[in-house]
Scaffold this active site. Structure first.
Site, PDB file in Angstrom:
ATOM      1  N   PRO A   2       0.798  -1.208   0.000  1.00 27.37           N
ATOM      2  CA  PRO A   2       0.000   0.000   0.000  1.00 27.37           C
ATOM      3  C   PRO A   2       0.835   1.264   0.000  1.00 27.37           C
ATOM      4  O   PRO A   2       1.815   1.375   0.738  1.00 27.37           O
ATOM      5  CB  PRO A   2      -0.818  -0.098   1.287  1.00 27.37           C
ATOM      6  CG  PRO A   2      -0.333  -1.269   2.016  1.00 27.37           C
ATOM      7  CD  PRO A   2       0.714  -1.932   1.256  1.00 27.37           C
ATOM      8  N   GLU A   3       0.439   2.188  -0.824  1.00 27.07           N
ATOM      9  CA  GLU A   3       0.980   3.542  -0.785  1.00 27.07           C
ATOM     10  C   GLU A   3      -0.051   4.406  -0.062  1.00 27.07           C
ATOM     11  O   GLU A   3      -1.037   3.904   0.458  1.00 27.07           O
ATOM     12  CB  GLU A   3       1.247   4.036  -2.217  1.00 27.07           C
ATOM     13  CG  GLU A   3       2.173   3.093  -2.992  1.00 27.07           C
ATOM     14  CD  GLU A   3       2.449   3.546  -4.413  1.00 27.07           C
ATOM     15  OE1 GLU A   3       2.547   4.760  -4.638  1.00 27.07           O
ATOM     16  OE2 GLU A   3       2.589   2.694  -5.295  1.00 27.07           O
TER      17      GLU A   3
END
Length: 294
Positions: A2-3
């Site tokens: 995840p960013e």
DNA sequence: CCGCGGGCCTGAGAGC
DNA sequence: TGCTCTCAGGCCCGCG
């Protein structure tokens, strides 16, 4: 994996289930993730009320009623799963898990509502820590973070001041959390393409000799802010194992112009280029060699 | 200071 | 079917 947009989506999905809830117990199924859990981690959480679910860069922040904050980083493969008492009551009902293997449920927050919040992370690159609220900014994982690309913290002036004179390739600089916090490989590639800037250009070339941001600098900052805002609105990008906290898929991956699009035609109007893949600092860069010349 | 390579882990997919 | 190889959204460390 995840960013920032994915972490923000997880935060907003967890908040209605967690804010105001009492943590009955915190169950640790192993002594460590990427790092060992701090001493007394689980014990310190039991009986506490969750005041707020926040986020800084890619770190989830669970604020408790005793002034402590639990920091949770998802690494590459971390996921949260919301499991209600009703779902647990039906044997064989695993729909809410979206295929996550139970052997990687490393942390379980048991809430007084009966809901369990499961942290599942096959690769265990994530971590959890706890810190006093007033010392959060001094925490080693937070101390050196740059501005958020959301809100008003990031401007072309702040960006210019951080990259002035640096010869680091643009791609590498944008992945550096000290310059802008929260960007990762996907959104860096997408933003550079939108701004038509080469991943290989020295980032300092975006700044004038007087230290003032040049026109490309302003455009890049605009594109970063835009792509992040659009990705949050779309619930993030679901590739292999990222899911929203409720198990739903994000759908920004359908809007990728370059990420994982090697060989596809460039989608810039009037550009006849083909998306290419290169490796920078050991990580894939996707870009259009024809129109990303700046 | 800087960039690069390796490492941390598991799993998915491709190729044979 | 099953093996081997590569790759993955993050990030830290040590090397030259």
């Amino acid at each position: 994996m995840p960013e920032l947009p994915e972490v923000e989506t997880v935060r907003s999905g967890l908040a209605p289930h967690m804010e105001g809830q009492i943590i009955t117990t915190c169950q640790l199924n192993r002594p460590d993730l990427r790092f060992p859990f701090p001493a007394q981690f689980a014990e310190a959480l039991s009986g506490r009320t969750i005041v707020a679910m926040g986020r800084r860069a890619k770190i989830l922040l669970m604020a408790l009623d005793d002034g402590w904050v639990v920091m949770m980083h998802l690494g590459m493969s971390g996921r949260f799963i919301i499991e209600t008492a009703d779902q647990r009551a039906v044997p064989g009902d695993f729909a809410h898990r979206s295929g996550a293997n139970p052997k990687h449920d490393h942390v379980i927050f048991h809430l007084a509502s009966g809901t369990h919040i499961l942290y599942n992370d096959p690769r265990r690159f994530g971590y959890m820590d706890r810190v006093r609220q007033e010392e959060l900014e001094e925490h080693p994982s937070v101390r050196s973070l740059g501005p958020e690309p959301t809100g008003n913290a990031l401007s072309e002036q702040t960006f210019a001041s951080r990259v002035k004179g640096r010869k680091t390739p643009l791609k590498t600089a944008l992945l550096d959390q000290r310059i802008i916090a929260g960007l990762g490989n996907i959104y860096v590639c997408e933003a550079m393409w939108r701004a038509r800037l080469s991943p290989f250009m020295p980032v300092g070339a975006l700044v004038g000799a007087d230290g003032a941001p040049g026109p490309h600098c302003a455009e890049l900052v605009r594109m970063i802010r835009a792509v992040i805002a659009e990705a949050i609105a779309a619930g993030g990008s679901s590739l292999k194992d990222y899911r929203q906290a409720d198990g739903a898929l994000g759908y920004f991956q359908h809007r990728f112009a370059v990420y994982d699009q090697e060989g596809a035609p460039c989608r810039h109007e009037a550009c006849t280029g083909t998306i290419a893949r290169a490796v920078q600092a050991g990580r894939s860069t996707f870009y259009c060699p024809t129109c990303q010349m700046g």
